[in-house]
Structure formats: structure tokens, C-alpha cells
Scaffold this active site. Structure first.
Site, PDB file in Angstrom:
ATOM      1  N   GLU A   1      -2.219   2.746   6.047  1.00 16.64           N
ATOM      2  CA  GLU A   1      -2.538   1.457   5.444  1.00 16.64           C
ATOM      3  C   GLU A   1      -1.247   0.732   5.077  1.00 16.64           C
ATOM      4  OE1 GLU A   1      -6.718   1.409   3.708  1.00 16.64           O
ATOM      5  OE2 GLU A   1      -5.461   2.279   2.168  1.00 16.64           O
TER       6      GLU A   1
ATOM      7  N   GLY B   1      -5.873  -6.100   1.379  1.00 16.40           N
ATOM      8  CA  GLY B   1      -6.437  -7.150   0.521  1.00 16.40           C
ATOM      9  C   GLY B   1      -5.741  -8.491   0.677  1.00 16.40           C
TER      10      GLY B   1
ATOM     11  N   LYS C   1     -13.350   0.564  -4.512  1.00 18.86           N
ATOM     12  CA  LYS C   1     -12.406   0.340  -5.611  1.00 18.86           C
ATOM     13  C   LYS C   1     -13.165   0.133  -6.933  1.00 18.86           C
ATOM     14  CE  LYS C   1      -9.368  -1.601  -2.171  1.00 18.86           C
ATOM     15  NZ  LYS C   1      -8.238  -2.442  -1.832  1.00 18.86           N
TER      16      LYS C   1
ATOM     17  N   HIS D   1      -3.945   6.455  -2.264  1.00 17.07           N
ATOM     18  CA  HIS D   1      -4.126   5.029  -1.974  1.00 17.07           C
ATOM     19  C   HIS D   1      -2.957   4.233  -2.571  1.00 17.07           C
ATOM     20  CE1 HIS D   1      -5.742   0.980  -1.882  1.00 17.07           C
ATOM     21  NE2 HIS D   1      -6.535   1.418  -0.907  1.00 17.07           N
TER      22      HIS D   1
ATOM     23  N   GLU E   1      -2.794   1.552  -4.105  1.00 16.33           N
ATOM     24  CA  GLU E   1      -3.005   1.020  -5.460  1.00 16.33           C
ATOM     25  C   GLU E   1      -2.784   2.113  -6.509  1.00 16.33           C
ATOM     26  OE1 GLU E   1      -6.852  -0.673  -4.642  1.00 16.33           O
ATOM     27  OE2 GLU E   1      -5.871  -2.123  -3.314  1.00 16.33           O
TER      28      GLU E   1
ATOM     29  N   ASN F   1     -13.952   1.750   0.905  1.00 15.14           N
ATOM     30  CA  ASN F   1     -13.379   2.001  -0.417  1.00 15.14           C
ATOM     31  C   ASN F   1     -13.786   0.842  -1.326  1.00 15.14           C
ATOM     32  OD1 ASN F   1     -11.825   2.499  -2.652  1.00 15.14           O
ATOM     33  ND2 ASN F   1      -9.862   2.055  -1.659  1.00 15.14           N
TER      34      ASN F   1
ATOM     35  N   SER G   1      -7.261  -5.099   5.654  1.00  8.96           N
ATOM     36  CA  SER G   1      -7.944  -6.337   6.048  1.00  8.96           C
ATOM     37  C   SER G   1      -8.714  -6.216   7.362  1.00  8.96           C
ATOM     38  CB  SER G   1      -6.942  -7.500   6.104  1.00  8.96           C
ATOM     39  OG  SER G   1      -6.375  -7.716   4.822  1.00  8.96           O
TER      40      SER G   1
HETATM   41  C1  PEP Z   1      -7.960  -0.602   1.174  1.00  6.60           C
HETATM   42  O1  PEP Z   1      -7.775  -0.899   0.006  1.00  6.60           O
HETATM   43  O2  PEP Z   1      -7.954   0.590   1.504  1.00  6.60           O
HETATM   44  C2  PEP Z   1      -8.150  -1.683   2.139  1.00  6.60           C
HETATM   45  C3  PEP Z   1      -7.972  -1.409   3.397  1.00  6.60           C
HETATM   46  O3  PEP Z   1      -8.509  -2.901   1.631  1.00  6.60           O
HETATM   47  P1  PEP Z   1      -8.837  -4.237   2.466  1.00  6.60           P
HETATM   48  O4  PEP Z   1      -9.728  -3.849   3.616  1.00  6.60           O
HETATM   49  O5  PEP Z   1      -9.519  -5.133   1.490  1.00  6.60           O
HETATM   50  O6  PEP Z   1      -7.521  -4.761   2.943  1.00  6.60           O
END
Ligand code: PEP
Length: 249
Positions: A166, A172, A11, A94, A96, A9, A212
């Protein structure tokens, strides 16, 4: 057999030039694996990404879409617009989008239904906040997110659903759920789907972990029996890192 999937992703990162360059690098480094590999660039670069990846097995997917077929929704993108440029998988829910753009369960269910009505695949994201985990409420939160957005779907739609668990506190932040925490939640998700539908549906749906994931921790997370791959944010923006994570599956 469930599909193994690694999805990036991107973003709101990478302009057109950078998008094409990263895709070329990634294609050159793509490990030989049976896993499905997907990337989700920003809307404006989707068509170019599809063109760049023409003969590649990397699938281009969208980060979001609107539920309406068309109309006066300034700034929004429809299922038809995605399909017309060759994108038929979309991320919905998601964290966000939920946190910064007010996407509620009611909105998300409309998006899921619109995508499925257009025969698209849905990568549905969900997960608890830090306070939910600290208070021991994480299973309840995850169950209600699934129930509200997905459990009114007809069983026949489930072959178009990919789940991405998630935990918000791991996105992040550099903090990852331990492989045991991921496995525990993924097993819980399968049990919840078994109760709502049946074990056939639960055992067929791919459940990705996101939060992450990096080259250093991917192998251990992916080794868990109910973890079918990952949704990767930051590390998917670096070709070497994303390729290493794909290799780990
Ligand atoms: C995400 O935003 O779906 C995500 C998993 O981000 P990150 O790997 O940066 O934590």
C-alpha cells in the site's frame, strides 16, 4: 495457485447498526467468484459481524491486535480475544497504525510473531511514502519493511502470510499507483522474497495492492500477473462499490 483476495478495511467507520446493514447488503450483492472476500470492521463490532455472516463465505478479520497474550494493556485486544469470537486473520502494519500510533518495525515483528504463534493468518501491510517514491528510494524502503518484520520468520510460517503493498501516497487520496507501478513493485516483492527464502515461497504468497482502488480502476490493477487482489478502504464502505471491485477480480 495463489489465493485471490479482496479485503475491505472499514477503519473507524460504521457503528453496530450500520455494520450489520452493510453486511446484509454486501451478502445480497456478493458476486460469484473464487476469490476470498474479507471485511475488517472495528473491534467492537467484530463479534456481531461474525454472527451476521454466519453462513456467508465473507470472512471477518481484525484491523489490529496487541502482541501480548493478556495483561495490563488498557484499550488493547489480544489474539486469544479475536480467536475466541471466530476471527483468525488480522491486519498488521497498516500505514495509519505506523503513522498515528507509533507502530515501528520492532513492534510489528512482535505482533506478527504473536499472531503466527496463535495460528492466525497475518495480512501484513507496507509501502513507501511519497518522498520515497519521488527520490527513487521506494524499492529500498519496501525491502527494509519486509526484511525487518518478516524475513526472520521460519519458512513454515509463510503459508499464513498475506502481503498488502500500500503506497502511502495512494491511501485515501484518490491517487492510485498505475497498474504498471503496482506490477513493478509486486514483481520486486516476489524477487526479494525469492532471495530471502526461495521461489516456492515467493510464488505462493498472495500480494494485494491497496490505495484508492475503486470500481473504475480495479479490473486493470487486478489484471496484472503479480497482483493477487486488493485491500480496499473507502470503496469497501459502499456495498455496490465493494461488490463491483470483488466482481473485477
Ligand atoms: C487502506 O487504507 O488500506 C486503503 C487502501 O484505503 P483507500 O482504499 O481508501 O485508499
Amino acid at each position: 495457485m495463489r489465493s485471490k483476495i479482496v479485503a475491505g478495511n472499514w477503519k473507524m467507520n460504521k457503528n453496530l447498526t450500520e455494520t450489520e446493514a452493510l453486511l446484509v447488503q454486501l451478502s445480497a450483492k456478493l458476486p460469484d467468484t473464487d476469490a476470498e472476500v474479507m471485511v475488517a470492521p472495528t473491534f467492537v463490532n467484530l463479534a456481531a459481524a461474525v454472527r451476521t455472516l454466519d453462513s456467508s463465505r465473507i470472512e471477518v478479520i481484525a484491523q489490529n491486535m496487541h502482541f501480548a497474550p493478556n495483561g495490563a494493556y488498557t484499550g488493547e485486544i489480544s489474539a486469544d480475544m479475536l480467536l475466541n469470537i471466530g476471527v483468525d486473520t488480522v491486519i498488521i502494519g497498516h500505514s495509519e497504525r505506523r503513522a498515528y500510533f507509533g507502530e515501528t518495525d520492532e513492534i510489528l515483528v512482535k505482533k506478527v510473531v504473536a499472531a503466527l504463534e496463535n495460528n492466525m493468518r497475518v495480512m501484513f501491510c507496507f509501502g513507501e511514502e511519497l518522498e520515497d517514491r519521488k527520490s527513487g528510494n521506494h524499492f529500498n524502503i519496501v525491502e527494509s519493511q519486509l526484511k525487518n518484520a518478516l524475513f526472520s520468520l521460519d519458512v513454515s510460517h509463510w503459508n499464513k502470510i498475506i502481503l498488502a503493498y500500500e503506497p502511502v501516497w495512494a491511501i485515501g487520496t484518490g491517487e492510485t499507483a498505475s497498474p504498471e507501478q503496482a506490477q513493478e513493485m509486486h514483481a520486486f516483492i516476489r524477487k526479494t522474497i525469492t532471495e530471502a527464502y526461495n521461489s516456492g515461497v515467493a510464488n505462493k504468497v498472495s500480494i494485494l495492492y491497496g490505495g484508492s482502488v475503486k470500481p473504475a480502476n480495479a479490473k486493470e490493477i487486478f489484471s496484472k500477473p503479480d497482483v493477487d487482489g486488493g485491500l480496499i478502504g473507502g470503496a469497501s464502505l459502499v456495498a455496490d462499490d465493494f461488490a463491483a471491485i470483488i466482481k473485477a477480480i
